[in-house]
Design an enzyme around this catalytic site. Structure first.
Site, PDB file in Angstrom:
ATOM      1  N   PHE A  24       0.851  -1.197   0.000  1.00 24.72           N
ATOM      2  CA  PHE A  24       0.000   0.000   0.000  1.00 24.72           C
ATOM      3  C   PHE A  24       0.880   1.236   0.000  1.00 24.72           C
ATOM      4  O   PHE A  24       1.742   1.402   0.864  1.00 24.72           O
ATOM      5  CB  PHE A  24      -0.925   0.009   1.228  1.00 24.72           C
ATOM      6  CG  PHE A  24      -1.804   1.226   1.293  1.00 24.72           C
ATOM      7  CD1 PHE A  24      -2.879   1.360   0.416  1.00 24.72           C
ATOM      8  CD2 PHE A  24      -1.544   2.252   2.194  1.00 24.72           C
ATOM      9  CE1 PHE A  24      -3.684   2.494   0.453  1.00 24.72           C
ATOM     10  CE2 PHE A  24      -2.348   3.388   2.243  1.00 24.72           C
ATOM     11  CZ  PHE A  24      -3.425   3.509   1.364  1.00 24.72           C
ATOM     12  N   GLY A  25       0.667   2.122  -0.973  1.00 22.72           N
ATOM     13  CA  GLY A  25       1.408   3.379  -1.059  1.00 22.72           C
ATOM     14  C   GLY A  25       0.478   4.555  -0.832  1.00 22.72           C
ATOM     15  O   GLY A  25      -0.645   4.579  -1.342  1.00 22.72           O
ATOM     16  N   TYR A  26       0.955   5.536  -0.054  1.00 28.78           N
ATOM     17  CA  TYR A  26       0.107   6.688   0.269  1.00 28.78           C
ATOM     18  C   TYR A  26       0.824   8.017   0.028  1.00 28.78           C
ATOM     19  O   TYR A  26       0.237   9.084   0.227  1.00 28.78           O
ATOM     20  CB  TYR A  26      -0.348   6.606   1.739  1.00 28.78           C
ATOM     21  CG  TYR A  26       0.830   6.493   2.698  1.00 28.78           C
ATOM     22  CD1 TYR A  26       1.392   5.243   2.994  1.00 28.78           C
ATOM     23  CD2 TYR A  26       1.409   7.626   3.251  1.00 28.78           C
ATOM     24  CE1 TYR A  26       2.486   5.145   3.836  1.00 28.78           C
ATOM     25  CE2 TYR A  26       2.503   7.529   4.093  1.00 28.78           C
ATOM     26  CZ  TYR A  26       3.040   6.288   4.385  1.00 28.78           C
ATOM     27  OH  TYR A  26       4.137   6.196   5.209  1.00 28.78           O
ATOM     28  N   GLY A  27       2.088   7.961  -0.387  1.00 31.83           N
ATOM     29  CA  GLY A  27       2.859   9.187  -0.633  1.00 31.83           C
ATOM     30  C   GLY A  27       3.444   9.145  -2.027  1.00 31.83           C
ATOM     31  O   GLY A  27       2.719   8.976  -3.016  1.00 31.83           O
ATOM     32  N   SER A  28       4.778   9.209  -2.095  1.00 31.70           N
ATOM     33  CA  SER A  28       5.414   9.147  -3.418  1.00 31.70           C
ATOM     34  C   SER A  28       5.104   7.827  -4.115  1.00 31.70           C
ATOM     35  O   SER A  28       5.151   7.744  -5.342  1.00 31.70           O
ATOM     36  CB  SER A  28       6.922   9.335  -3.298  1.00 31.70           C
ATOM     37  OG  SER A  28       7.529   8.201  -2.718  1.00 31.70           O
ATOM     38  N   GLU A  99      12.963   3.647   0.955  1.00 26.98           N
ATOM     39  CA  GLU A  99      12.259   4.107   2.162  1.00 26.98           C
ATOM     40  C   GLU A  99      13.148   4.016   3.408  1.00 26.98           C
ATOM     41  O   GLU A  99      12.640   3.962   4.530  1.00 26.98           O
ATOM     42  CB  GLU A  99      10.981   3.262   2.354  1.00 26.98           C
ATOM     43  CG  GLU A  99      10.033   3.256   1.168  1.00 26.98           C
ATOM     44  CD  GLU A  99       9.451   4.621   0.823  1.00 26.98           C
ATOM     45  OE1 GLU A  99       9.274   5.439   1.738  1.00 26.98           O
ATOM     46  OE2 GLU A  99       9.204   4.882  -0.365  1.00 26.98           O
TER      47      GLU A  99
END
Ligand code: SIN
Length: 198
Positions: A24-28, A99
């Site tokens: 799950f990605g929520y930024g870049s 990250e």
């Protein structure tokens, strides 16, 4: 400052050779994938809000002048929209490096837009990492973002590209929008020429 989480992340989950994992990605990770994936679907997770509370010394800032990037903060009843990627285990070598500035992999349950669920991993920088900056006023956060730049480009571009990507998903995030609204006029060139990946 020793913040590098690469080695710790490698030990956090073990993957089977042929396993496929949702990320799950929520930024870049919404607007700049940069890695191979098998499938990509809009999704959300609950119990967290997106916040520009993590310092960036390696991508959108420098050790001398850190930028601010997003992490997730727990908040009961909240929903955070983002993007889910189905990936193979070897992609975590790339992701752990990308990250590495304070983010750890956590397990979460995501919900796709059709209402179905899946287990996923998500990178979160929690308050006890050395690069954590925490809350500040919208004006202070936007001012820091406007002034910061790093190997992945200007910090203001990270913010506006995230806002645009969320709009493209049909979502708005009040925290992200408030920071966009507080950004001072754009005058600074990208002195790093965007040589890195996030
Ligand atoms: C993410 O996008 O999921 C993590 C934070 C970032 O890489 O900007």
């Amino acid at each position: 400052m020793d913040i590098d989480t690469t080695a710790v992340n490698r030990l956090r989950q073990r993957f089977g050779e042929h396993e496929q994992i949702w990320l799950f990605g929520y930024g870049s990770l919404i607007f700049k994938a940069g890695f191979p994936y098998l499938e990509r679907k809009q999704a959300s997770i609950t119990g967290h809000v997106r916040r520009f509370w993590q310092g960036s010394h390696d991508h959108r800032g420098t050790p001398e002048f850190p930028g601010r990037v997003v992490t997730l903060a727990p908040q009961a009843g909240a929903t955070c929209s983002g993007m889910a990627y189905l990936i193979l285990p070897e992609v975590f070598d790339y992701l752990d490096h990308r990250e590495k500035n304070g983010y750890l992999r956590f397990s979460t349950t995501l919900t796709f837009d059709d209402g179905s669920n899946a287990q996923a991993l998500v990178y979160i920088a929690d308050p006890d990492n050395a690069a954590y900056l925490g809350p500040a006023t919208d004006t202070a956060i936007a001012g820091q973002i406007a002034a910061a730049s790093g190997p992945s480009g200007r910090n203001r571009d990270y913010l506006t590209e995230l806002a645009d990507a969320l709009a493209g998903l049909g979502k708005t995030d009040p925290h992200v929008q408030a920071l966009v609204d507080c950004l001072p006029p754009d005058s600074s060139p990208d002195t790093f020429n965007n040589t890195d990946s996030r």
